[in-house]
Scaffold this active site. Structure first.
Site, PDB file in Angstrom:
ATOM      1  N   THR A 165       2.793  -5.188 -10.933  1.00  0.00           N
ATOM      2  CA  THR A 165       3.488  -4.431  -9.886  1.00  0.00           C
ATOM      3  C   THR A 165       4.900  -4.095 -10.341  1.00  0.00           C
ATOM      4  O   THR A 165       5.452  -4.749 -11.227  1.00  0.00           O
ATOM      5  CB  THR A 165       3.561  -5.250  -8.578  1.00  0.00           C
ATOM      6  OG1 THR A 165       4.142  -4.451  -7.551  1.00  0.00           O
ATOM      7  CG2 THR A 165       4.385  -6.519  -8.730  1.00  0.00           C
ATOM      8  N   GLU A 210      -1.499   5.473 -12.949  1.00  0.00           N
ATOM      9  CA  GLU A 210      -1.788   6.474 -11.925  1.00  0.00           C
ATOM     10  C   GLU A 210      -2.799   5.864 -10.950  1.00  0.00           C
ATOM     11  O   GLU A 210      -3.934   5.565 -11.326  1.00  0.00           O
ATOM     12  CB  GLU A 210      -2.384   7.720 -12.588  1.00  0.00           C
ATOM     13  CG  GLU A 210      -2.346   8.905 -11.655  1.00  0.00           C
ATOM     14  CD  GLU A 210      -3.033  10.129 -12.254  1.00  0.00           C
ATOM     15  OE1 GLU A 210      -3.329  11.053 -11.501  1.00  0.00           O
ATOM     16  OE2 GLU A 210      -3.280  10.128 -13.482  1.00  0.00           O
ATOM     17  N   ASP A 221      -3.157  -4.517  -4.603  1.00  0.00           N
ATOM     18  CA  ASP A 221      -3.045  -3.201  -3.975  1.00  0.00           C
ATOM     19  C   ASP A 221      -3.150  -3.429  -2.481  1.00  0.00           C
ATOM     20  O   ASP A 221      -4.079  -4.086  -2.009  1.00  0.00           O
ATOM     21  CB  ASP A 221      -4.125  -2.227  -4.456  1.00  0.00           C
ATOM     22  CG  ASP A 221      -3.733  -0.799  -4.099  1.00  0.00           C
ATOM     23  OD1 ASP A 221      -2.667  -0.360  -4.574  1.00  0.00           O
ATOM     24  OD2 ASP A 221      -4.434  -0.137  -3.317  1.00  0.00           O
ATOM     25  N   SER A 222      -2.182  -2.914  -1.758  1.00  0.00           N
ATOM     26  CA  SER A 222      -2.142  -3.248  -0.334  1.00  0.00           C
ATOM     27  C   SER A 222      -1.698  -2.054   0.482  1.00  0.00           C
ATOM     28  O   SER A 222      -1.223  -1.057  -0.065  1.00  0.00           O
ATOM     29  CB  SER A 222      -1.200  -4.435  -0.122  1.00  0.00           C
ATOM     30  OG  SER A 222      -0.013  -4.268  -0.847  1.00  0.00           O
TER      31      SER A 222
HETATM   32  P1  IMP Z   1       1.124  -0.468  -3.417  1.00  0.00           P
HETATM   33  O1  IMP Z   1       2.337  -1.061  -4.080  1.00  0.00           O
HETATM   34  O2  IMP Z   1       0.608   0.763  -4.081  1.00  0.00           O
HETATM   35  O3  IMP Z   1       0.058  -1.502  -3.198  1.00  0.00           O
HETATM   36  O4  IMP Z   1       1.614   0.051  -1.997  1.00  0.00           O
HETATM   37  C1  IMP Z   1       1.672  -0.805  -0.953  1.00  0.00           C
HETATM   38  C2  IMP Z   1       2.458  -0.162   0.185  1.00  0.00           C
HETATM   39  O5  IMP Z   1       1.869  -0.649   1.396  1.00  0.00           O
HETATM   40  C3  IMP Z   1       3.893  -0.639   0.180  1.00  0.00           C
HETATM   41  O6  IMP Z   1       4.759   0.234  -0.467  1.00  0.00           O
HETATM   42  C4  IMP Z   1       4.192  -0.729   1.663  1.00  0.00           C
HETATM   43  O7  IMP Z   1       4.550   0.533   2.157  1.00  0.00           O
HETATM   44  C5  IMP Z   1       2.854  -1.137   2.258  1.00  0.00           C
HETATM   45  N1  IMP Z   1       2.746  -2.602   2.316  1.00  0.00           N
HETATM   46  C6  IMP Z   1       1.977  -3.429   1.547  1.00  0.00           C
HETATM   47  N2  IMP Z   1       2.177  -4.712   1.855  1.00  0.00           N
HETATM   48  C7  IMP Z   1       3.101  -4.712   2.830  1.00  0.00           C
HETATM   49  C8  IMP Z   1       3.740  -5.770   3.529  1.00  0.00           C
HETATM   50  O8  IMP Z   1       3.541  -6.972   3.312  1.00  0.00           O
HETATM   51  N3  IMP Z   1       4.618  -5.385   4.479  1.00  0.00           N
HETATM   52  C9  IMP Z   1       4.882  -4.072   4.760  1.00  0.00           C
HETATM   53  N4  IMP Z   1       4.355  -3.054   4.102  1.00  0.00           N
HETATM   54  C10 IMP Z   1       3.453  -3.379   3.134  1.00  0.00           C
END
Ligand code: IMP
Length: 190
Positions: A7, A37, A66-67
């Protein structure tokens, strides 16, 4: 044991380190060339894409997260696109609140999929964690990151951004997924 956390999000690193503080694991970030990407069509695919990209650069055990936030009245949006939903984080929050202005059902959940690869890049474990709740009408709190100021976890009276770091880490989607990964790591012969 050293694990690359695939990350660029330092908040994620901090949360993961805090949750794993009693384990014999050191998390490191990938080199600055890490910029995959994220063109998968599921959290699982994007989690794998990130893990693989970091593994190719480091040849170490790699864990990717991924979240995102899934809102029921928006058919699961922003979901996979949580990070790309609007410009700044404040604009993302404003957009969610605007889209939900006339909605009675404000239920939502945070989702986190973690993929663990071994040094050779083989998938060792995949975990999915969720945290259920709803979207408040007015943002509150300054802790955490992302959509935390508008997310009210089920059973709580404070938004995720009003909870302390420890309180968030007890109930979060990331905690939930990481618990499963930790159980798996304990079974590995180091
Ligand atoms: P990733 O880094 O592509 O997985 O994007 C995840 C996005 O989801 C983050 O930039 C946040 O906008 C949102 N997100 C994921 N986890 C959290 C959390 O624990 N709190 C608030 N937003 C989250």
């Amino acid at each position: 044991m050293e694990i690359v956390l695939a990350t660029n999000n330092e908040h994620k690193l901090k949360e993961v380190e805090e949750i794993c503080k009693n384990l014999d694991v050191k998390f490191i970030l990938p080199p600055k060339e890490f910029n995959p990407e994220e063109n998968g069509i599921s959290f699982e695919e994007n989690s794998y894409i990130k893990a693989k990209a970091a593994n190719i650069l480091t040849h170490k055990y790699t864990l990717a997260d991924d979240s995102g936030l899934c809102v029921k009245a928006l058919n699961g949006a922003p979901g996979l696109y949580s990070n790309r939903f609007a410009g700044t984080q404040q604009e993302k929050i404003d957009k969610i609140l605007k889209l939900l202005e006339d909605k009675d059902d404000r239920s939502a959940k945070f989702v986190c999929v973690m993929t663990l690869l071994d040094k050779e890049g083989n998938v060792k474990f995949v975990a999915k964690g969720e945290c259920k709740g709803s979207i408040v009408k007015t943002q509150k709190g300054v802790n955490g990151f992302g959509y935390d100021p508008v997310f009210l976890p089920e059973g709580k009276t404070l938004t995720m951004a009003e909870l302390s770091e420890d309180e968030k880490n007890e109930i979060s989607h990331r905690r939930n997924a990481l618990n499963q990964v930790i159980d798996f790591l304990k079974t590995l012969d180091k």
